[in-house]
Enzyme design. Structure first.
Site, short mmCIF file in Angstrom:
data_model
loop_
_atom_site.label_atom_id
_atom_site.label_comp_id
_atom_site.label_asym_id
_atom_site.label_seq_id
_atom_site.Cartn_x
_atom_site.Cartn_y
_atom_site.Cartn_z
N ASP A 285 -10.08 4.36 10.38
CA ASP A 285 -9.77 3.50 11.18
C ASP A 285 -10.67 3.19 12.75
O ASP A 285 -9.28 2.94 13.54
CB ASP A 285 -8.19 3.68 11.34
CG ASP A 285 -7.44 3.12 9.94
OD1 ASP A 285 -8.05 2.03 9.26
OD2 ASP A 285 -7.04 4.49 9.19
N ASP B 256 -9.76 -2.62 1.31
CA ASP B 256 -9.88 -2.29 2.94
C ASP B 256 -11.10 -1.56 3.24
O ASP B 256 -11.71 -0.53 1.87
CB ASP B 256 -8.67 -1.43 3.21
CG ASP B 256 -9.21 -0.36 4.49
OD1 ASP B 256 -7.69 -0.64 5.22
OD2 ASP B 256 -9.54 -0.01 4.46
N HIS C 207 -11.48 2.42 2.80
CA HIS C 207 -11.07 2.90 1.36
C HIS C 207 -11.96 3.35 0.20
O HIS C 207 -11.71 3.12 -1.19
CB HIS C 207 -9.72 1.89 1.01
CG HIS C 207 -8.26 2.28 1.75
ND1 HIS C 207 -7.42 1.54 1.59
CD2 HIS C 207 -8.64 2.43 3.34
CE1 HIS C 207 -6.52 1.52 2.54
NE2 HIS C 207 -7.23 2.24 3.98
N LYS D 130 -7.11 3.01 -2.27
CA LYS D 130 -7.28 4.04 -1.60
C LYS D 130 -8.22 5.13 -2.35
O LYS D 130 -7.97 5.30 -3.49
CB LYS D 130 -5.94 4.28 -0.47
CG LYS D 130 -7.14 5.14 0.58
CD LYS D 130 -5.72 5.03 1.82
CE LYS D 130 -6.21 6.07 2.85
NZ LYS D 130 -5.25 6.35 3.66
N GLU E 285 -3.38 -2.51 -2.62
CA GLU E 285 -4.20 -2.11 -1.81
C GLU E 285 -4.55 -0.09 -2.46
O GLU E 285 -3.90 0.24 -2.28
CB GLU E 285 -3.73 -1.86 -0.31
CG GLU E 285 -5.20 -1.00 0.68
CD GLU E 285 -4.63 -1.29 2.41
OE1 GLU E 285 -3.54 -1.63 2.01
OE2 GLU E 285 -5.75 -0.96 3.05
N ASP F 27 -7.55 -4.13 10.22
CA ASP F 27 -6.50 -3.47 9.69
C ASP F 27 -6.90 -2.03 10.70
O ASP F 27 -8.14 -1.32 9.95
CB ASP F 27 -6.20 -2.87 8.72
CG ASP F 27 -5.55 -1.81 8.25
OD1 ASP F 27 -5.04 -1.65 8.82
OD2 ASP F 27 -5.79 -1.13 6.95
N HIS G 64 -9.72 -5.82 4.40
CA HIS G 64 -9.05 -5.32 5.70
C HIS G 64 -10.21 -4.66 6.08
O HIS G 64 -10.88 -3.67 5.24
CB HIS G 64 -7.96 -4.14 5.12
CG HIS G 64 -6.67 -4.03 5.58
ND1 HIS G 64 -5.84 -3.89 5.34
CD2 HIS G 64 -6.30 -5.52 5.37
CE1 HIS G 64 -4.27 -3.75 5.41
NE2 HIS G 64 -5.03 -5.58 5.25
N TRP H 267 0.88 -1.35 0.22
CA TRP H 267 0.23 0.55 -0.25
C TRP H 267 0.51 1.40 0.18
O TRP H 267 2.27 1.53 0.92
CB TRP H 267 -1.02 0.30 1.20
CG TRP H 267 -1.72 1.02 1.43
CD1 TRP H 267 -2.89 2.62 0.96
CD2 TRP H 267 -1.19 1.68 2.94
NE1 TRP H 267 -3.08 3.11 0.64
CE2 TRP H 267 -1.95 3.72 1.94
CE3 TRP H 267 -0.58 2.48 3.69
CZ2 TRP H 267 -2.03 4.74 2.74
CZ3 TRP H 267 0.03 3.97 4.20
CH2 TRP H 267 -0.86 4.62 3.74
N ASP I 109 -11.58 7.74 6.09
CA ASP I 109 -10.67 6.53 6.84
C ASP I 109 -10.37 6.71 8.17
O ASP I 109 -8.99 6.68 8.24
CB ASP I 109 -9.86 6.45 5.46
CG ASP I 109 -8.96 4.81 5.97
OD1 ASP I 109 -9.47 3.94 5.80
OD2 ASP I 109 -7.69 4.82 5.04
C1 RNT Z 1 -4.25 2.78 5.22
C2 RNT Z 1 -4.06 1.40 4.81
C3 RNT Z 1 -2.80 0.44 5.12
C4 RNT Z 1 -2.62 0.69 6.69
C5 RNT Z 1 -1.25 -0.24 6.85
C6 RNT Z 1 -1.13 0.29 8.33
O1 RNT Z 1 -5.44 3.39 5.03
O2 RNT Z 1 -5.19 1.05 5.45
O3 RNT Z 1 -3.34 -0.72 5.44
O4 RNT Z 1 -3.80 0.53 7.31
O5 RNT Z 1 -0.88 -1.04 6.67
ZN ZN Z 2 -6.02 -1.04 5.39
#
Ligand code: RNT
Ligand code: ZN
Length: 428
Positions: free
Chosen positions: A306, A269, A272, A238, A236, A336, A296, A195, A304
């Protein structure tokens, strides 16, 4: 803590409730025994970085850059490998079913010597490998292409500066080799998830140039041959990040094209995409063109962010699709997120238990009956069964799953977290 959660429901009581649930599900043609077995067998890869707020062991004090952010300063952050492994081990005792552990390159333990990110070797992960063997928990991996002076411009693999680009190419090749060594050691391939945060804060004039450079860099990285079956390469995408609001080089469309051309897996993810866009419907579409998917599980609030993923419709829909597709063997499931404002071990535990629950629920769905109704055009029946399934005695089966896996029942684990917090975390 205020009033304690009453813990310790007896095994007898759990069995009693379970037997009734088992019978109820069997009337819908569902075997609870099989569902428990299948749900426990799905490996869930836990992100090491929830344990230390994505700081790593390079001497940084906090996460900086990469368009991602942790907020909060709850006491007890793991400050080194020993603490992170101890916390993870404790968390593993609170969650049922198969586990993996996902590392980032910044979790290298290089001892007294410093090793640049482009000079990392498998020996820098010797402690992790030893631990993973002892605990029988396979490892996954990620290059860390952020939080570094070479990433300060906002561009890494897509940079116009060949010194910067080559540095990150060397880094990512190094991480593929390390992942491959993990895989060779543990008998199952290790994921190396790429990523990059590359992108632009404001409207760029050139959108195709950086994408061309990212494509070329990825080709260079992925064309390095490694022993087959040791590493699973994933990319990955985004939508945006902090500081890359207007343009992200590695967008969904970019990787959709790249991964299908290159025949590698994509990482979806859940944080994302556009705020109302969910991933459940993407799974079947993408599986037709890609060797597989990495998911993820995260939770964005307004962006985003988290947060710890909840047992939400979004998560449950995704798990249902994962199971219904019949393609579990082509899918890798991971967590994640990183919340520094609450007890980090609880954060891990809540997300993990939710995901295992959602997987169990998916295996318990009376899919055969629902599909049958659909096949015969009896759509009122299809809808009725989907709705009935929602109030089947799921929690009795979940308790039984935890009992079987020797994981805490209900909210029992909270008491253990509080003890660990008092005895270990508060003393850091
Ligand atoms: C970031 C991505 C990625 C990270 C990790 C820490 O937006 O989701 O996967 O969260 O690599
Ligand atoms: Zn991620």
């Amino acid at each position: 803590m205020g009033d304690k959660v009453k813990t310790g429901m007896s095994a007898d009581k759990i069995d009693e409730a379970y037997e009734i649930a088992k019978e109820t599900y069997s009337r819908f043609g569902v075997s609870t025994e099989k569902a428990i077995r299948e749900a426990l067998a799905v490996p869930v890869s836990v992100q090491c970085w929830q344990g230390d707020d994505v700081v790593g062991f390079e001497g940084a004090q906090s996460l900086s850059g990469g368009g991602i952010l942790t907020t909060g300063n709850y006491p007890g952050r793991a400050r080194n490998g020993e603490e992170l492994r101890a916390d993870a081990e404790f968390m593993f005792s609170l969650v049922p079913g198969k586990k993996r552990f996902s590392l980032h390159a910044i979790y290298a333990e290089t001892g007294d010597k410093k090793a640049g990110r482009d000079a990392l070797e498998v020996e820098h992960f010797a402690k992790w490998i030893k631990w993973s063997k002892q605990k029988n928990i396979p490892l996954d991996f990620n290059p860390t292409i952020f939080a570094h002076p070479m990433a300060d411009s906002g561009y890494t693999l897509a940079s116009t500066n060949s010194t910067i680009r080559d540095f990150w190419i060397r880094h990512t090749i190094a991480t593929r080799k390390i992942a491959s060594a993990f895989g060779a050691n543990q008998g199952s391939p290790a994921i190396n998830n790429i990523w990059v945060a590359d992108g632009s804060k404001d409207i760029p004039a050139d959108r195709i140039g950086p994408r061309q450079r990212l494509k070329d860099a990825l080709d260079e990285i992925l064309d390095v041959k490694l022993p087959p079956g040791t590493v699973t390469d994933t990319v990955e995408s985004k939508l945006f990040g902090i500081g890359s609001e207007a343009y992200v080089v590695g967008s969904h469309e970019f990787y959709m094209g790249y991964a299908s051309a290159k025949k590698i897996k994509i990482c979806l993810d859940t944080g994302h995409f556009h705020p109302t866009e969910t991933i459940a419907d993407k799974i079947s579409a993408m599986l037709l063109f890609l060797p597989g998917l990495l998911i993820h599980f995260s939770r964005g609030i307004r962006w985003d962010s988290d947060h710890v993923p909840t047992f939400s419709d979004e998560m449950r829909d995704a798990c249902r699709e994962i199971v219904r597709s019949g393609e579990l063997s082509r899918m890798d499931i991971a967590l994640d997120y990183f919340d520094a404002s609450i007890n980090r071990i609880a954060a891990w535990t809540i997300g993990f238990r939710n995901l295992r629950k959602a997987l169990l629920e998916a295996f318990l769905e009376p899919t055969r009956l629902i599909a049958e109704a659909e096949k015969h055009g009896r759509f009122h029946e299809r809808l009725a069964l989907i709705e009935e399934a929602k109030s089947l005695p799921f929690s009795a089966v979940w308790d039984k799953l935890c009992l079987k896996a020797k994981a805490p029942i209900g909210a029992e684990w909270l008491t253990r977290i509080n003890e660990y917090e008092a005895q270990v975390l508060k003393k850091r």
